[in-house]
Scaffold this active site. Sequence first.
Site, PDB file in Angstrom:
ATOM      1  CB  ALA A  68      10.461   0.469   8.749  1.00 53.45           C
ATOM      2  N   GLY A 113       7.832  -3.054   4.774  1.00 54.55           N
ATOM      3  CA  GLY A 113       8.899  -2.731   3.832  1.00 54.55           C
ATOM      4  C   GLY A 113       9.613  -3.950   3.295  1.00 54.55           C
ATOM      5  CD  GLU A 116       6.048  -0.684   1.377  1.00 50.58           C
ATOM      6  OE1 GLU A 116       5.374   0.250   0.933  1.00 50.58           O
ATOM      7  OE2 GLU A 116       6.700  -0.605   2.450  1.00 50.58           O
ATOM      8  CD  GLU A 136       3.389  -1.194   6.138  1.00 50.60           C
ATOM      9  OE1 GLU A 136       4.493  -1.357   5.613  1.00 50.60           O
ATOM     10  OE2 GLU A 136       2.385  -1.898   5.843  1.00 50.60           O
TER      11      GLU A 136
END
Length: 262
Positions: A68, A113, A116, A136
């Site tokens: 992100a 992300g 992910e 994170e």
Amino acid sequence: MSLSTSDKLKLEIRGHTALVTIDNPAANTWDTESLPALKDLVEKLNAEKSVYALVLTGAGEKFFSAGADLKLFADGDPENAGLMGRLFGEAFEALADFRGVSIAAINGFAMGGGLEVALACDIRIAEEQAALALPEAKVGLLPCAGGTQRLAWLAGEGWAKRMILCGERVKAQKALEIGIVEEVVATGKALETALALAEQVGEQSPLAVAACKRLIHSGRDIALARGLEEERREFVDLFSTEDQREGVNAFLEKRKPEWKNA
């Protein structure tokens, strides 16, 4: 074939394979444009009966995807966090449920992300220089797009905790050893290897492949659905804390965060 609704996701059809390239310079980050575009693209590819496999890679030589764009979280707005959590969930769960075989060609850094989305794929091919992490917690956040759930399924609870709770970054060879990736290849060879594997998919019955994939996922998905929902809720809850705002802004300001544990 013009199926992508965003220039940040490039699509090329090669035989029975859809090649999707994340192209959002400089680090191939995900945002409010590319996440819905990924969900939409996967749904369209599901309807294309001639597409049996999907290969996902990153543009350029340095990043598969850095996750992100943290600027989206600098204001600490829980409503915005809820929106982003939903967009990540819808996009990556659509990818995980793609009826064919999805293969991540990890050609560089896969962070947050970015890792992910690779975990949401069926198979992961990593180049030897690639680095993988879920960092994170270092900025007061948590992986909200399946990281706490899918990483534990693949690598086991111990390594999931090392990577998420201790912020440990792993190189491609270690990722292979602990089960996060299925193959490590030389620099510049991930895409070629992934496309060759996708060609093998084309030799199988697509209906049989889809049925087998559903069965492989069936037992896991019963537990996973609840975990993914809780993951997004906990992510939004962090936006009521001082540490979330401190962590994100410290990262953007290139300084060490001063945690308040509050």
